[in-house]
Design a protein around this motif. Structure first.
Motif, PDB file in Angstrom:
ATOM      1  N   GLU A   1     -36.705  10.126   5.190  1.00 53.00           N
ATOM      2  CA  GLU A   1     -35.425  10.826   5.081  1.00 53.00           C
ATOM      3  C   GLU A   1     -34.826  11.015   6.477  1.00 53.00           C
ATOM      4  OE1 GLU A   1     -33.931  11.866   2.210  1.00 53.00           O
ATOM      5  OE2 GLU A   1     -35.504  10.841   1.091  1.00 53.00           O
TER       6      GLU A   1
ATOM      7  N   ARG B   1     -31.607   5.640   5.225  1.00 51.49           N
ATOM      8  CA  ARG B   1     -32.998   5.891   4.853  1.00 51.49           C
ATOM      9  C   ARG B   1     -33.838   4.869   5.610  1.00 51.49           C
ATOM     10  NH1 ARG B   1     -30.514   9.460   3.410  1.00 51.49           N
ATOM     11  NH2 ARG B   1     -30.582  10.657   1.461  1.00 51.49           N
TER      12      ARG B   1
ATOM     13  N   SER C   1     -29.733   6.575  -3.124  1.00 54.44           N
ATOM     14  CA  SER C   1     -30.697   6.980  -2.078  1.00 54.44           C
ATOM     15  C   SER C   1     -32.093   7.206  -2.628  1.00 54.44           C
ATOM     16  CB  SER C   1     -30.194   8.266  -1.391  1.00 54.44           C
ATOM     17  OG  SER C   1     -30.075   9.314  -2.334  1.00 54.44           O
TER      18      SER C   1
END
Length: 286
Positions: A49, A35, A99
């Motif tokens: 992303e 990321r 994430s």
């Protein structure tokens, strides 16, 4: 004139280079398993992303943080067992950064390694000592699976924040050479005792089999003898009954004796007879 031309050419080249650098610096990519944290004037403005992205050149910067599974190794950790035996442990911890919480990693820790040092390593060191302290030295060696399970549960329940503990593996627990030798000797003795117990159990089973077979054979012989005795008794009873019936017949029919004598006589008279004796099988009329 020539001098002005050269200045113009240099300026055009510099502008072209600047435009090229601006264009190149405006795009960046984020790989799968990462990321991108976009920073502008020191502040986090976005988490990118995977894929191709645009940023302001010079003003924006991107710091990439891995969200893939990682392994942290902990070597030569010292601890004590429940029976006060000093031990040295080697552990491996599998983890993954959440994430969806990468912004927390940057704001609160700055880097992945700082997160691990502050949120994972300290807890692993504490829980490893606590969990091993609940096991005797011999038990920690013999029941390594349970030690692994309880160690993993303790670490997973204690670690908080944007990190996920996937597993904990106790790779090795070692004690002093003298203690490990004593444990080995004790385990060998236990194996010998268990082997002897199994031998005794096998002998007991074999003895039970012999006794069962002997009892079955005795029952067979006894049944056979009983059958023979019953047969003899039945034959004796039959013969006795026949004798009684014959005696009764003789008592009721006196002439039957003479009839039997006549039937058995071969028709020859005795060669020698005593004086005044009667001829055998011939009864004088009265």
């Amino acid at each position: 004139m020539a001098k002005n031309k050269n200045i113009f050419t240099a300026a055009a080249a510099a502008l072209g280079i600047l435009i090229l650098l601006f264009a190149v610096g405006s795009f960046y990519t984020v790989d799968e398993g990462e990321r991108g944290v976009v920073i502008r004037y020191g502040s986090l403005i976005n988490v990118a992303e995977p894929g191709l992205h645009f940023k302001l050149p010079i003003i924006d910067s991107v710091r990439k943080i891995s969200v893939q599974e990682q392994v942290e190794l902990y070597r030569n950790m010292e601890a004590y067992s429940n029976d006060q035996q000093p031990a040295v442990m080697n552990l491996s911890v599998r983890y993954q950064i959440d994430s969806s919480r990468v912004d927390e990693v940057y704001r609160n820790f700055g880097t992945r390694q700082a997160l691990i040092d502050r949120q994972v390593t300290r807890i692993v060191l504490e829980e490893a000592k606590t969990v091993l302290g609940q096991f005797n030295a011999a038990t920690s060696i013999r029941e390594r699976g349970r030690l692994n399970l309880e160690m993993a549960q303790a670490v997973q329940q204690s670690v908080t924040g944007p990190v996920i503990i996937l597993g904990v593996q106790v790779e090795d627990v070692s004690f002093s050479a003298a203690y490990e030798e004593s444990v080995e000797q004790r385990m060998l003795a236990e194996v010998a005792v268990e082997r002897e117990r199994q031998n005794l159990e096998r002998e007991r089973v074999e003895a039970d089999i012999v006794r069962t077979r002997a009892a079955a054979e005795a029952d067979r012989v006894r049944a056979q003898a009983q059958a023979e005795a019953d047969s003899i008794r039945l034959r004796g009873n039959a013969e006795a009954e026949a004798i009684r019936e014959r005696a009764a017949s003789l008592a009721n029919n006196p002439l039957l004796v003479e009839l039997v004598k006549a039937e058995r006589w071969d028709g020859k008279l005795p060669s020698t007879m005593l004086p005044n004796s009667t001829v055998p099988f011939i009864e004088a009329n009265k």
